[in-house]
Design an enzyme around this catalytic site. Structure first.
Site, mmCIF file in Angstrom:
data_model
loop_
_atom_site.group_PDB
_atom_site.id
_atom_site.type_symbol
_atom_site.label_atom_id
_atom_site.label_comp_id
_atom_site.label_asym_id
_atom_site.label_seq_id
_atom_site.Cartn_x
_atom_site.Cartn_y
_atom_site.Cartn_z
ATOM 1 C CG ASN A 1 -6.231 -0.928 0.806
ATOM 2 O OD1 ASN A 1 -5.868 -0.510 -0.165
ATOM 3 N ND2 ASN A 1 -6.274 -1.107 1.960
ATOM 4 C CB CYS A 26 -0.428 0.278 1.169
ATOM 5 S SG CYS A 26 -2.511 -1.614 1.241
ATOM 6 C CG HIS A 70 -3.059 3.644 2.406
ATOM 7 N ND1 HIS A 70 -3.624 3.130 1.113
ATOM 8 C CD2 HIS A 70 -3.476 2.233 2.792
ATOM 9 C CE1 HIS A 70 -4.020 1.826 0.324
ATOM 10 N NE2 HIS A 70 -3.680 1.778 1.378
HETATM 11 O O1 UT7 Z 1 -3.537 -1.227 3.843
HETATM 12 C C1 UT7 Z 1 -2.800 -1.573 4.129
HETATM 13 C C2 UT7 Z 1 -2.939 -2.007 5.184
HETATM 14 N N1 UT7 Z 1 -4.537 -2.746 5.680
HETATM 15 C C3 UT7 Z 1 -5.178 -1.732 6.699
HETATM 16 O O2 UT7 Z 1 -3.890 -1.187 7.228
HETATM 17 C C4 UT7 Z 1 -6.222 -2.386 7.809
HETATM 18 C C5 UT7 Z 1 -6.131 -3.194 8.659
HETATM 19 N N2 UT7 Z 1 -6.799 -3.354 9.396
HETATM 20 C C6 UT7 Z 1 -7.966 -2.728 9.903
HETATM 21 O O3 UT7 Z 1 -9.004 -2.221 8.858
HETATM 22 C C7 UT7 Z 1 -9.429 -3.947 10.810
HETATM 23 O O4 UT7 Z 1 -8.830 -4.476 11.582
HETATM 24 C C8 UT7 Z 1 -9.991 -4.635 9.622
HETATM 25 C C9 UT7 Z 1 -11.159 -4.056 9.071
HETATM 26 C C10 UT7 Z 1 -9.881 -5.582 8.944
HETATM 27 C C11 UT7 Z 1 -11.201 -5.537 10.748
HETATM 28 O O5 UT7 Z 1 -11.538 -4.505 11.860
HETATM 29 P P1 UT7 Z 1 -11.482 -4.696 13.556
HETATM 30 O O6 UT7 Z 1 -12.241 -3.461 14.030
HETATM 31 O O7 UT7 Z 1 -10.205 -5.010 13.540
HETATM 32 O O8 UT7 Z 1 -12.335 -6.124 13.450
HETATM 33 P P2 UT7 Z 1 -11.855 -7.316 14.517
HETATM 34 O O9 UT7 Z 1 -10.853 -7.958 13.265
HETATM 35 O O10 UT7 Z 1 -10.997 -7.361 15.137
HETATM 36 O O11 UT7 Z 1 -13.145 -8.247 13.910
HETATM 37 C C12 UT7 Z 1 -13.803 -7.883 15.249
HETATM 38 C C13 UT7 Z 1 -14.912 -8.680 15.188
HETATM 39 C C14 UT7 Z 1 -15.120 -10.128 15.155
HETATM 40 O O12 UT7 Z 1 -15.677 -10.477 16.101
HETATM 41 P P3 UT7 Z 1 -15.790 -11.404 17.460
HETATM 42 O O13 UT7 Z 1 -14.374 -11.932 17.557
HETATM 43 O O14 UT7 Z 1 -15.483 -9.951 18.646
HETATM 44 O O15 UT7 Z 1 -16.807 -11.709 17.995
HETATM 45 C C15 UT7 Z 1 -14.436 -10.769 13.968
HETATM 46 O O16 UT7 Z 1 -15.099 -12.525 13.382
HETATM 47 O O17 UT7 Z 1 -15.668 -8.741 13.712
HETATM 48 C C16 UT7 Z 1 -15.712 -9.698 13.293
HETATM 49 N N3 UT7 Z 1 -15.381 -9.487 12.231
HETATM 50 C C17 UT7 Z 1 -17.014 -9.154 11.042
HETATM 51 N N4 UT7 Z 1 -17.802 -9.233 11.210
HETATM 52 C C18 UT7 Z 1 -18.723 -9.101 10.075
HETATM 53 C C19 UT7 Z 1 -14.081 -9.781 11.340
HETATM 54 N N5 UT7 Z 1 -14.730 -9.183 9.832
HETATM 55 C C20 UT7 Z 1 -16.265 -9.047 9.693
HETATM 56 C C21 UT7 Z 1 -16.805 -8.634 8.456
HETATM 57 N N6 UT7 Z 1 -18.505 -8.844 8.835
HETATM 58 N N7 UT7 Z 1 -16.020 -8.914 7.314
#
Ligand code: UT7
Length: 328
Positions: free
Chosen positions: A285, A115, A255
């Site tokens: 993204n 990225c 970004h």
């Molecule tokens: O571009 C290059 C670098 N990349 C980035 O900068 C991306 C950085 N990361 C992010 O933007 C975020 O971490 C994500 C958008 C990918 C994920 O968001 P998050 O707030 O970190 O979610 P998480 O992975 O901590 O998951 C929270 C909850 C989990 O459920 P439990 O364990 O709390 O019950 C996941 O299973 O949300 C769940 N979850 C989803 N639910 C609905 C994870 N993905 C999804 C989804 N839809 N797509």
């Protein structure tokens, strides 16, 4: 003798027509529009149609740049392409962009920094102008993320989209253009964001394809933690290094990975949302494509002399910031 700076003198962007909305993703994986919107800020993203590759978008970017600047593609000296999704492992997307756009006198190469690809490429292109070696360098950021995304994996498929843009760099003798850049990488992030197989470490096999390891893997939470601090830190650092106060900065061009990361960076820089280019809701993204796509969308609002800070964070990890003075 006056110092030569590398000024952006024209730019162009391109996104495919096909829209993939959150509502459509709800039918493909276990997710909701509400979750995607609140956790990332994304409402929809663009996806290429079959047969449309990185070089097709890159060639369209070159065409648009030449038309706007009133030059022929044959006048371009060099094309640098930030991408992780070139048409093929080789030849490079840059090589094919030259052929498709008629940039017959340019040489070209791809640069891989996930990225941060566009910022790395822009920093590299700047050197060829500042050295006096070249007069016209095109820097492109383009990615066709749909070509490496698993549309059964809700951790990644909701985030990424396809598209790209680019800029023309030319010498400037009045101090406009790229003023400073801070580029970083540390290799500590390899396990958290990568396309695991298909490279020299582990070539493709029926087994690893069956295990879906040829698609992008991301441990979002870990990447988020690093991104949110490092992108904000490097943006604050480039301001401090160049004696820029919040009021001096006209635009942050971040970004577009997550609206929460963008907000954290803007807060750290003391900028309000109206000074931040954000189009993540429409395009998601697009990896190397996000920053030039923002510049393309905001081009009419940019004014000569504006202090602009570009900032990115990506796989590797790679990250960085560029400070430039808008030239037109
Ligand atoms: O571009 C290059 C670098 N990349 C980035 O900068 C991306 C950085 N990361 C992010 O933007 C975020 O971490 C994500 C958008 C990918 C994920 O968001 P998050 O707030 O970190 O979610 P998480 O992975 O901590 O998951 C929270 C909850 C989990 O459920 P439990 O364990 O709390 O019950 C996941 O299973 O949300 C769940 N979850 C989803 N639910 C609905 C994870 N993905 C999804 C989804 N839809 N797509």
């Amino acid at each position: 003798m006056t110092t030569v700076t590398a000024a952006i003198t024209a730019l162009h962007g391109y996104v495919p027509e096909k829209v993939l909305s959150n509502a459509e993703l709800e039918k493909m994986v276990d997710t909701t529009d509400e979750w995607i919107t609140t956790r990332t800020g994304i409402k929809e993203r663009r996806i290429v149609s079959k047969g449309q590759a990185a070089s097709d978008i890159g060639a369209e970017v070159v065409r648009g740049i030449c038309e706007k600047r009133g030059i022929s593609p044959e006048e371009i000296d060099l094309i640098i392409v930030g991408t992780v999704t070139a048409d093929h492992r080789f030849p490079s997307a840059g090589n094919m962009i030259c052929a498709k756009s008629g940039a017959k006198n340019a040489w070209a190469f791809d640069l891989s920094a996930a990225c941060s690809g566009f910022l790395y490429a822009l920093t590299t292109g700047t050197q060829f102008i500042e050295s006096g070696r070249y007069k016209k360098v095109v820097v492109i950021g383009v990615d066709i993320m749909s070509s490496i995304i698993d549309y059964t994996d809700r951790a990644t498929c909701i985030i990424f989209g396809d598209g790209g843009g680019g800029v023309l760099l030319e010498p400037n003798h009045e101090g406009y253009g790229v003023k400073d850049s801070i580029m970083r990488n540390d290799g500590s992030g390899v396990d958290y964001l990568l396309q695991e197989v298909g490279g020299s470490a582990e070539p493709l096999t029926e087994d690893n394809i069956g295990d879906r390891r040829h698609f992008v893997f991301q441990d979002g939470k870990t990447v988020f933690k690093h991104a949110v601090t490092k992108m904000a830190d490097v943006s604050a650092e480039i301001m401090e290094k160049n004696n820029l106060e919040s009021d001096d900065v006209a635009w942050l061009v971040p970004h577009q990975a997550n609206l929460r990361i963008i907000d954290a960076t803007a807060n750290r820089m003391g900028l309000t949302r109206d000074k931040v280019m954000i189009n993540i809701e429409k395009f998601g993204n697009t990896t190397s494509g996000t920053i030039p796509l923002c510049l393309w969308e905001w081009e009419s609002q940019l004014k000569k002399g504006d202090n602009v800070v570009l900032a990115a964070f990506g796989g590797g990890f790679t990250w960085g910031a560029i400070y430039l003075k808008w030239a037109y």
